[in-house]
Motif scaffolding. Sequence first.
Motif, mmCIF file in Angstrom:
data_model
loop_
_atom_site.group_PDB
_atom_site.id
_atom_site.type_symbol
_atom_site.label_atom_id
_atom_site.label_comp_id
_atom_site.label_asym_id
_atom_site.label_seq_id
_atom_site.Cartn_x
_atom_site.Cartn_y
_atom_site.Cartn_z
ATOM 1 N N ILE A 168 -74.647 -46.736 -31.764
ATOM 2 C CA ILE A 168 -75.001 -46.828 -30.350
ATOM 3 C C ILE A 168 -74.707 -45.470 -29.737
ATOM 4 C CG2 ILE A 168 -74.480 -47.962 -28.155
ATOM 5 C CD1 ILE A 168 -73.523 -50.388 -29.906
ATOM 6 N N GLU A 169 -75.719 -44.847 -29.159
ATOM 7 C CA GLU A 169 -75.613 -43.468 -28.694
ATOM 8 C C GLU A 169 -74.509 -43.276 -27.661
ATOM 9 O OE1 GLU A 169 -78.714 -41.300 -26.082
ATOM 10 O OE2 GLU A 169 -79.373 -40.991 -28.152
ATOM 11 N N GLY A 170 -74.418 -44.188 -26.721
ATOM 12 C CA GLY A 170 -73.396 -44.079 -25.697
ATOM 13 C C GLY A 170 -73.455 -45.279 -24.773
ATOM 14 N N LEU A 171 -72.348 -45.975 -24.593
ATOM 15 C CA LEU A 171 -72.288 -47.163 -23.749
ATOM 16 C C LEU A 171 -71.156 -46.980 -22.753
ATOM 17 C CD1 LEU A 171 -73.457 -50.083 -23.358
ATOM 18 C CD2 LEU A 171 -71.578 -50.875 -24.803
ATOM 19 N N ALA A 172 -71.423 -47.251 -21.482
ATOM 20 C CA ALA A 172 -70.404 -47.105 -20.450
ATOM 21 C C ALA A 172 -69.220 -48.012 -20.743
ATOM 22 C CB ALA A 172 -70.995 -47.422 -19.079
ATOM 23 N N VAL A 173 -68.033 -47.455 -20.705
ATOM 24 C CA VAL A 173 -66.836 -48.196 -21.091
ATOM 25 C C VAL A 173 -66.564 -49.365 -20.139
ATOM 26 C CG1 VAL A 173 -65.232 -46.722 -19.808
ATOM 27 C CG2 VAL A 173 -64.459 -47.876 -21.878
ATOM 28 N N ARG A 176 -72.210 -38.773 -25.812
ATOM 29 C CA ARG A 176 -73.369 -39.410 -26.442
ATOM 30 C C ARG A 176 -73.572 -38.718 -27.786
ATOM 31 N NH1 ARG A 176 -78.010 -38.314 -22.520
ATOM 32 N NH2 ARG A 176 -79.224 -39.728 -23.838
ATOM 33 N N LEU A 177 -73.697 -39.492 -28.853
ATOM 34 C CA LEU A 177 -73.881 -38.950 -30.196
ATOM 35 C C LEU A 177 -75.054 -39.634 -30.871
ATOM 36 C CD1 LEU A 177 -70.906 -37.927 -29.709
ATOM 37 C CD2 LEU A 177 -70.522 -38.286 -32.152
ATOM 38 N N SER A 178 -75.746 -38.886 -31.726
ATOM 39 C CA SER A 178 -76.900 -39.420 -32.441
ATOM 40 C C SER A 178 -76.589 -39.645 -33.915
ATOM 41 C CB SER A 178 -78.084 -38.452 -32.329
ATOM 42 O OG SER A 178 -79.140 -38.858 -33.178
#
Length: 294
Positions: free
Chosen positions: A219-224, A266-268
């Motif tokens: 998952i590239e980036g999810l708001a905590v 954000r990471l791929s």
Amino acid sequence: MRVFVLGGTGSIGAAVVRELVSRGHEVHGLARSNTSAKKLVDTGATPVAGDIASPKRWIGALPHLDAIVHAACDFGPAMGETDCRLLDVLLPALAARPRKSRFLYTGGCWLFGATGGDVATEETPFRPLAAFAWMVPNLRRVLGAPAIDGIVIHPAMVFEPTGGVFRRFAHDARERGAVRVVESEAVRWPLVHCEDLATLYALALERAPARSSYVGAAIEGLAVGRIARALAKRFSTPQQEPQIISTDGIAAELGEWARGFALDQRLSGAKARRELGWMPKHLDPEAEIQMIQQ
């Protein structure tokens, strides 16, 4: 393959051991206690008594190995020195063996620093969290060692519904009646379920070319804040709104390494999908949280 796993009872390593055993590999794991040894035996691995802090005591007990997976870290103040000492012993020992071994080293998403609007990849320059700066020269040492086939995996934030990086949230929900997040609900975490990450390690072990690196982000980036609210809802906490704790506050509580919880990232994981055929399955942590059995 005959594989030796360091950290085989931790959040990452335990899942890696299970995955490798399920694929028919012969797995050995370092165990610093009888409890750890039993956990390894229960998952089908053979324990080797020892501690990463004292590698000279167990290096001679290792059998012939095809591969090593290094997923061990104690998160203590001397973790960098411990890792350097481990490599000082382990790499020469492997170099002295007649056959070259594959060596999977664990980096991490916090080596890339805050990415803001960008999406970090394997080509992104490192801007490591200070507490983990030691890891950059160590992983470069592994990739550059000619006597081994070094490979680096950079896990995103590793989760299970109430484990991994969600464990603290679940504890807050149960014990504090409110879930704490560091700095802001808007901080984004790249995420990967421990089972998906274990699959990536296995694929890298079996298929990755030497001196390659892969980001393990499903998952590239999810708001905590979304994670915190999902856990608060599932545990019916008296306070549903997340509580904000400062970066200094979490560092004072857990150690300087915990400043990483405030990094907006954000990471791929596209390279691993493309080159290794990695297909993560756990892509909706909020739904998995709602399935928690209480």
